[in-house]
Scaffold this active site. Structure first.
Site, PDB file in Angstrom:
ATOM      1  CB  SER A 103       2.965   2.759  -0.683  1.00 36.23           C
ATOM      2  OG  SER A 103       3.421   3.001  -1.986  1.00 36.23           O
ATOM      3  CG  MET A 104       3.838  -3.349  -2.443  1.00 34.37           C
ATOM      4  SD  MET A 104       5.490  -4.089  -2.653  1.00 34.37           S
ATOM      5  CE  MET A 104       5.963  -4.331  -0.938  1.00 34.37           C
TER       6      MET A 104
END
Length: 258
Positions: A103-104
């Site tokens: 994700s991030m």
């Protein structure tokens, strides 16, 4: 060490080694998702084979770095991490270094790889999970919303246990840091530049609304190396439900690259 590379294990504020293996020839450095901590990868560190040391990044603002202010943008987030990888000696043998992020963390790992590559210290490989290719980053404004809206998005994604989200005292403490994480990834805008020269493995869940098939395939645009896309059953946090299978696939990519 004057005139040479720092020894592996030198102080590095953002790196955590849950199962230190100083003589391991391969190092896999893992970047957490927004709101996540280094502890997310503790199990991987223990389960990895003896020749692979799994290290995790501890972003500021959580865990033992709680009293440090979390970064508000991707540049401020990854700059110190790249420095720590060099300081710890990991970049002294970049052919044995693989970066992983979810994700991030996928974007953070990619931008860290760019910084190391700009120094001529190209990692052996990059493995990304649960995020569109950098040029297709969607952006959002959840970080500008209310605490209730931020909590609702955390529940939607499913990466945080419900009992923690229901703990008002804990959330009062952690939401400012989580909000900064959201700001860092939601305001991220890819800047064109030199392509990586390393293989990339892209993982995502077939029910993940955060990354579609063509958005995953587009990671090939940021490297001159091979790009392999692997789909797992599940939503955004498929890797928590299938931790062993995902780790096995990650290690397969690691060994193919190193």
């Amino acid at each position: 060490m004057r005139g040479g590379s720092p020894a592996v294990g030198a102080p590095a504020p953002s790196l955590r080694r849950f199962s230190p293996r100083g003589h391991a020839p391969i190092r896999l450095v893992c970047f957490p998702h927004a709101g996540g901590s280094a502890g997310t990868y503790r199990t991987w560190a223990v389960q990895a084979p003896a020749d692979v040391e799994v290290c995790a990044v501890q972003y500021a603002g959580r865990g033992d770095r709680y009293h440090e202010e979390a970064a508000e943008n991707m540049g401020d987030l990854v700059g110190p991490i790249a420095t720590d990888l060099v300081r710890a000696g990991f970049a002294a043998a970049p052919e044995a270094l693989v970066l992983f992020g979810h994700s991030m963390g996928a974007v953070a790992a990619y931008e860290t790889a760019r910084r190391l590559s700009a120094r001529g210290q190209h990692p052996a490989a990059l493995i990304v999970s649960g995020h569109p290719a950098p040029s297709l980053a969607r952006g959002a404004t959840v970080h500008q919303g209310t605490d209730a809206e931020l909590l609702a998005d955390l529940r939607r994604l499913g990466g945080t246990a419900g009992n923690l989200l229901d703990n008002d005292d804990l959330m009062e403490v952690m939401l400012p840091t989580i909000r900064r994480d959201y700001q860092a990834i939601e305001t991220y805008r890819w800047q064109p530049g030199a392509k990586l020269r390393i293989p990339i493995t892209v993982l995502y869940g077939d029910e993940d609304e955060e990354v579609l098939g063509d958005e995953a395939d587009a990671w090939h645009e940021v490297t001159e190396g091979d790009c392999t896309v692997v789909v797992f059953p599940g939503a955004h946090f498929y890797l928590e439900e299938q931790s062993e299978a995902v780790l096995a696939r990650v290690l397969s990519s690691v060994r193919a690259a190193v």
